[in-house]
Design a protein around this motif. Structure first.
Motif, mmCIF file in Angstrom:
data_model
loop_
_atom_site.group_PDB
_atom_site.id
_atom_site.type_symbol
_atom_site.label_atom_id
_atom_site.label_comp_id
_atom_site.label_asym_id
_atom_site.label_seq_id
_atom_site.Cartn_x
_atom_site.Cartn_y
_atom_site.Cartn_z
ATOM 1 N N GLU A 105 0.857 -1.189 0.000
ATOM 2 C CA GLU A 105 0.000 0.000 0.000
ATOM 3 C C GLU A 105 0.892 1.237 0.000
ATOM 4 O O GLU A 105 1.884 1.292 0.721
ATOM 5 C CB GLU A 105 -0.882 -0.022 1.253
ATOM 6 C CG GLU A 105 -1.732 1.194 1.474
ATOM 7 C CD GLU A 105 -2.502 1.104 2.786
ATOM 8 O OE1 GLU A 105 -3.494 0.344 2.839
ATOM 9 O OE2 GLU A 105 -2.083 1.772 3.758
ATOM 10 N N LEU A 106 0.563 2.198 -0.837
ATOM 11 C CA LEU A 106 1.289 3.461 -0.879
ATOM 12 C C LEU A 106 0.311 4.597 -0.618
ATOM 13 O O LEU A 106 -0.797 4.610 -1.167
ATOM 14 C CB LEU A 106 1.954 3.666 -2.243
ATOM 15 C CG LEU A 106 2.985 2.617 -2.648
ATOM 16 C CD1 LEU A 106 2.408 1.705 -3.717
ATOM 17 C CD2 LEU A 106 4.262 3.270 -3.157
ATOM 18 N N GLU A 107 0.738 5.554 0.204
ATOM 19 C CA GLU A 107 -0.131 6.665 0.546
ATOM 20 C C GLU A 107 0.655 7.969 0.479
ATOM 21 O O GLU A 107 1.674 8.122 1.158
ATOM 22 C CB GLU A 107 -0.705 6.468 1.945
ATOM 23 C CG GLU A 107 -1.756 7.483 2.330
ATOM 24 C CD GLU A 107 -2.430 7.156 3.653
ATOM 25 O OE1 GLU A 107 -3.370 7.886 4.030
ATOM 26 O OE2 GLU A 107 -2.032 6.168 4.315
ATOM 27 N N TRP A 108 0.173 8.882 -0.359
ATOM 28 C CA TRP A 108 0.827 10.181 -0.514
ATOM 29 C C TRP A 108 0.259 11.144 0.532
ATOM 30 O O TRP A 108 -0.628 11.939 0.265
ATOM 31 C CB TRP A 108 0.624 10.695 -1.938
ATOM 32 C CG TRP A 108 1.557 10.048 -2.905
ATOM 33 C CD1 TRP A 108 2.733 10.548 -3.381
ATOM 34 C CD2 TRP A 108 1.430 8.756 -3.504
ATOM 35 N NE1 TRP A 108 3.348 9.654 -4.215
ATOM 36 C CE2 TRP A 108 2.576 8.540 -4.323
ATOM 37 C CE3 TRP A 108 0.469 7.743 -3.436
ATOM 38 C CZ2 TRP A 108 2.773 7.376 -5.051
ATOM 39 C CZ3 TRP A 108 0.666 6.575 -4.155
ATOM 40 C CH2 TRP A 108 1.801 6.401 -4.948
ATOM 41 N N VAL A 109 0.804 11.029 1.741
ATOM 42 C CA VAL A 109 0.267 11.773 2.877
ATOM 43 C C VAL A 109 0.566 13.263 2.783
ATOM 44 O O VAL A 109 -0.090 14.079 3.442
ATOM 45 C CB VAL A 109 0.804 11.205 4.204
ATOM 46 C CG1 VAL A 109 0.304 9.786 4.412
ATOM 47 C CG2 VAL A 109 2.336 11.243 4.242
ATOM 48 N N GLY A 110 1.560 13.638 1.984
ATOM 49 C CA GLY A 110 1.898 15.047 1.829
ATOM 50 C C GLY A 110 0.970 15.788 0.890
ATOM 51 O O GLY A 110 1.002 17.027 0.831
ATOM 52 N N GLY A 111 0.157 15.038 0.143
ATOM 53 C CA GLY A 111 -0.759 15.665 -0.795
ATOM 54 C C GLY A 111 -0.033 16.365 -1.934
ATOM 55 O O GLY A 111 1.179 16.187 -2.142
ATOM 56 N N GLU A 112 -0.767 17.172 -2.669
ATOM 57 C CA GLU A 112 -0.206 17.859 -3.830
ATOM 58 C C GLU A 112 0.830 18.908 -3.441
ATOM 59 O O GLU A 112 1.664 19.291 -4.262
ATOM 60 C CB GLU A 112 -1.327 18.504 -4.639
ATOM 61 C CG GLU A 112 -2.303 17.501 -5.250
ATOM 62 C CD GLU A 112 -3.420 18.183 -6.017
ATOM 63 O OE1 GLU A 112 -3.527 19.427 -5.911
ATOM 64 O OE2 GLU A 112 -4.171 17.488 -6.718
ATOM 65 N N ASN A 113 0.785 19.361 -2.207
ATOM 66 C CA ASN A 113 1.698 20.418 -1.767
ATOM 67 C C ASN A 113 3.048 19.883 -1.306
ATOM 68 O O ASN A 113 3.961 20.667 -1.047
ATOM 69 C CB ASN A 113 1.063 21.222 -0.628
ATOM 70 C CG ASN A 113 -0.183 21.963 -1.069
ATOM 71 O OD1 ASN A 113 -0.246 22.463 -2.195
ATOM 72 N ND2 ASN A 113 -1.185 22.020 -0.201
ATOM 73 N N ASN A 114 3.172 18.572 -1.182
ATOM 74 C CA ASN A 114 4.448 18.010 -0.748
ATOM 75 C C ASN A 114 4.684 16.686 -1.444
ATOM 76 O O ASN A 114 4.350 15.612 -0.934
ATOM 77 C CB ASN A 114 4.483 17.813 0.771
ATOM 78 C CG ASN A 114 5.836 17.296 1.241
ATOM 79 O OD1 ASN A 114 6.831 17.381 0.533
ATOM 80 N ND2 ASN A 114 5.871 16.747 2.444
ATOM 81 N N THR A 115 5.258 16.746 -2.642
ATOM 82 C CA THR A 115 5.636 15.555 -3.390
ATOM 83 C C THR A 115 7.160 15.490 -3.485
ATOM 84 O O THR A 115 7.855 16.497 -3.326
ATOM 85 C CB THR A 115 5.040 15.583 -4.809
ATOM 86 O OG1 THR A 115 5.516 16.749 -5.499
ATOM 87 C CG2 THR A 115 3.520 15.610 -4.752
ATOM 88 N N LEU A 116 7.682 14.311 -3.737
ATOM 89 C CA LEU A 116 9.125 14.141 -3.903
ATOM 90 C C LEU A 116 9.552 14.726 -5.239
ATOM 91 O O LEU A 116 8.911 14.484 -6.261
ATOM 92 C CB LEU A 116 9.484 12.656 -3.829
ATOM 93 C CG LEU A 116 9.077 11.928 -2.542
ATOM 94 C CD1 LEU A 116 9.471 10.456 -2.616
ATOM 95 C CD2 LEU A 116 9.696 12.592 -1.311
ATOM 96 N N LYS A 117 10.658 15.489 -5.221
ATOM 97 C CA LYS A 117 11.095 16.187 -6.429
ATOM 98 C C LYS A 117 12.605 16.056 -6.624
ATOM 99 O O LYS A 117 13.357 15.886 -5.659
ATOM 100 C CB LYS A 117 10.719 17.672 -6.353
ATOM 101 C CG LYS A 117 9.219 17.928 -6.262
ATOM 102 C CD LYS A 117 8.907 19.408 -6.117
ATOM 103 C CE LYS A 117 7.411 19.645 -6.032
ATOM 104 N NZ LYS A 117 7.086 21.089 -5.842
ATOM 105 N N VAL A 118 13.004 16.150 -7.884
ATOM 106 C CA VAL A 118 14.426 16.135 -8.220
ATOM 107 C C VAL A 118 15.130 17.284 -7.491
ATOM 108 O O VAL A 118 14.631 18.412 -7.453
ATOM 109 C CB VAL A 118 14.632 16.278 -9.738
ATOM 110 C CG1 VAL A 118 16.110 16.471 -10.066
ATOM 111 C CG2 VAL A 118 14.075 15.058 -10.461
#
Length: 305
Positions: A105-118
């Motif tokens: 299971e994967l959950e993007w708990v940071g939402g659109e305002n906190n995604t992993l970025k280069v």
């Protein structure tokens, strides 16, 4: 293929071993890594995603959903790997050493305002959360291990990745290679995409994820030791292809809110298979992967924001 098989030196049940393993589990492990553009470009090339493969991505480019799997790879030296090449960081004791990716299971708990970025420096924290003795449908004992990985950047936790691994008893007698079943028509669906993985793709995916598991690149090992009919397609590769298909159908660089998935049957190099996806209903999209022989190989649900 010349092999010397190890002798099993534990008669304890899977339930007993799982309980002991969980009680003696180590403290959470952390590693911090720069999310560099080179890795993202080469990973995208391996996946035939030209939008990020043709030029070096700029700092600030979001990692597409599940592409974090190209980072935070195992760091064990070869002598510490399992006999089949697998990372042994969270392995239960022998004889349960044959690891297979079961789901998660994967959950993007940071939402659109906190995604992993280069360009970000991200810390991965991994902890053992479960270990349970079970039996296969054929009655063989196994240990199911669950781990949780949190990915945190300067804004906080962006992603939680929970993974389940199955550990079956190690092989002491070479298995007979499985024969290829009779092909049947691939199923239809609202949205479908076909795949056929090559040994080149599997090799490159193994290299970029630093995955030395022999079932993905050593055909001799697959056929003469583990009894597979050919090279096995990575479970994470199937997951990423499912999610990329969802992104393409939805349009734009979107992120899911949550994904649950379960691997149910292996897929092999050189054999055609199909991703079948339903229409979204109540913010949830059902998706599955079916091979050319009528077997469902992975099922999942993708929850949108």
């Amino acid at each position: 293929m010349s092999l010397t098989f190890r002798r099993l030196y534990s008669s304890s049940s899977a339930t007993s071993i799982a309980s002991q393993f969980l009680s003696k589990s180590q403290s959470p492990q952390t590693q911090t890594q720069l999310l560099d553009a080179n890795q993202l470009q080469r990973f995208s090339a391996t996946l035939s995603r030209t939008e990020l493969a043709r030029a070096l991505p700029k700092n600030g480019t979001p990692l597409p959903a599940c592409y974090h799997l190209a980072y935070f790879t195992p760091a064990q030296v070869e002598e510490e790997l399992g006999w089949d090449g697998t990372d042994t960081t969270f392995n239960p004791p022998r004889p349960f050493t044959r690891r297979m990716w079961a789901g998660g299971e994967l959950e993007w708990v940071g939402g659109e305002n906190n995604t992993l970025k280069v360009g970000q420096e991200v810390t991965e924290t991994t902890k053992l959360v479960s270990a349970e003795g079970k039996k296969t449908r054929a009655g063989e004992e196994m240990v199911v291990v669950g781990v949780e990985k949190k990915y945190e950047n300067e804004h906080g936790v962006a992603l939680i990745d929970r993974r389940n691994w199955i550990f079956r008893p190690e092989i002491t007698t070479p298995q007979t290679p499985a024969s290829k079943p009779i092909e049947v028509p691939l199923p239809e669906g609202k949205h479908v995409r076909d795949f056929l993985q090559t040994p080149v793709t599997l090799f490159r995916f193994s290299a970029l994820t630093f995955n030395a598991h022999k079932i993905h690149y050593n055909r001799e090992w697959c056929r003469e030791v583990e009894g597979h009919r050919d090279l096995v397609v990575h479970g994470p590769l199937n997951l990423i292809n499912m999610v990329n298909f969802w992104r393409d159908v939805r349009g734009g660089d979107i992120f899911p809110k949550k994904i649950t998935y379960r691997a149910t049957s292996p897929l092999y190099a050189g054999e055609k298979y199909r991703v079948v996806m339903d229409e979204e209903e109540n913010n949830v999209t059902a998706v599955k992967i079916v091979d050319s022989y009528g077997n469902t190989s992975m099922v999942g649900k993708i929850e949108s924001v």
